[in-house]
Design an enzyme around this catalytic site. Structure first.
Site, PDB file in Angstrom:
ATOM      1  CD  GLU A 133      -3.064  -0.824   2.257  1.00 18.92           C
ATOM      2  OE1 GLU A 133      -3.475   0.327   2.501  1.00 18.92           O
ATOM      3  OE2 GLU A 133      -3.446  -1.826   2.893  1.00 18.92           O
TER       4      GLU A 133
ATOM      5  CG  ASP B  15      -1.758  -2.037   5.713  1.00 13.23           C
ATOM      6  OD1 ASP B  15      -0.573  -2.246   5.387  1.00 13.23           O
ATOM      7  OD2 ASP B  15      -2.200  -0.913   5.975  1.00 13.23           O
TER       8      ASP B  15
ATOM      9  CE1 TYR C  97      -1.602  -2.715   9.316  1.00 10.16           C
ATOM     10  CE2 TYR C  97      -3.371  -3.952  10.345  1.00 10.16           C
ATOM     11  CZ  TYR C  97      -2.930  -3.066   9.389  1.00 10.16           C
ATOM     12  OH  TYR C  97      -3.824  -2.526   8.513  1.00 10.16           O
TER      13      TYR C  97
END
Length: 325
Positions: free
Chosen positions: A28, A101, A313
């Site tokens: 991304e 992600d 994350y």
């Protein structure tokens, strides 16, 4: 670390040598692409799609309510050039890794990219932390796109659109132009309204408490003791009466208890606790907190080490820590 571990590099996902072959990895963020290229080496190209590439049309509903709520997707404005570059980069590659992600939005992005890169061999990979071991492990264990996650994202997006198209015009009429309603915000506003009504309807009740500052005779150490009563002290008159009764009294400590308490360290941050602590201790907005967390996840420049991802994350409800961490 052994010599063999130092020379470790991602093996071919097909089980064949990757010498003289090229693989394309699509992520991304451009910042993340820079970090991954350092881990993967010369056999891999890493390109960024910049988030979502397709969405429901901006100026019409885009959901066929009479046909099982079938969505219609169009390229997002400004992404046409990126899509052309990704298609060009994918030509001649043996395999394209889709690495947005690791959440339902990322899964949906991977699915949209898969649809746009028709005729090209693609696989989905994901990693919760941007470390060499995590990235290598992901590349060696690619998978197919998880349609359950994709459908979860599509359901969320379609609900957002249906709620927004119904409620937003009402907001424009009743409040002001430009406001938008969503599937979460609309319910949250209702909960806030109900809470506010309960606060306004609350009838306050007066009560008093009595606390004494006590000290052992000929000692300077003062401690506080709170008077416990069976009934609530309803007003100042009742409080003054109690004060008169205990004004010249002697007080006896009948029992002292000592005990050890064990306090566990707080668990790792999840998204909500990260935002709460950042707001309480640093005065950060949720947007600022998540922007900084995104940068720390994607990697920052560290002298002598290059670009390094510093946190796992940041959009999660799990407190589990990887073995490596």
């Amino acid at each position: 670390m052994t010599k063999s571990q130092k020379s470790k590099k991602p093996a071919s996902p097909t089980g064949r040598s990757i010498k003289n072959k090229k693989y394309l990895v699509i992520v991304e963020s451009p910042a993340k692409a820079k970090t991954l290229e350092k881990f993967l080496g010369a056999d891999y190209m890493v390109r960024a799609c910049g988030g979502h590439v397709r969405d429901l049309p901006a100026k019409r509903l885009g959901v066929d309510i009479d046909n099982n709520f079938e969505p219609t997707y169009t390229p997002i404005k400004g992404k046409t050039k990126i899509l052309k570059e990704l298609k060009a980069a994918s030509k001649g590659t043996e395999l394209v890794f889709l690495a947005p992600d690791p959440d339902r939005e990322g899964e949906a992005i991977a699915w949209h990219l898969h649809n746009l890169l028709k005729g090209i061999n693609v696989k989905r990979i994901e990693f919760n932390e941007i470390t060499k071991d995590a990235v290598t492990e992901a590349v060696q264990n690619p998978r197919d796109i998880d349609m359950n996650r994709v459908n979860a994202q599509q359901a969320r997006r379609i609900l957002d659109r249906l709620v927004g198209y119904k409620l937003s015009p009402l907001l424009w009429k009743k409040v002001r132009k430009g406001l938008s309603a969503g599937r979460v915000q609309s319910v949250a506003v209702e909960l806030i309204c109900e809470r506010e009504k309960a606060i306004l309807a609350f009838v306050p009740q007066e009560y008093w408490s009595v606390t004494a500052d006590l000290a052992k005779k000929s000692a300077d150490n003062i401690f506080q003791a709170k008077l416990l009563t069976k009934d609530v002290i309803p007003n100042q008159e009742a409080c003054d009466k109690i004060l008169q009764e205990i004004a010249n009294a002697d007080y006896i400590v009948r029992q002292v208890k000592k005990k050890e308490q064990r306090r566990n360290p707080p668990p790792p941050f999840i998204t909500s606790t990260l935002q709460q602590d950042a707001a309480r201790k640093l005065g950060f907005s949720a947007r600022k907190t998540m922007t900084i967390a995104q940068q720390l996840y994607e990697g920052v420049e560290i002298e002598g080490e290059g670009t390094v991802g510093l946190i796992t994350y940041m959009r999660t409800d799990s407190v589990r820590i990887a073995n490596e961490a």
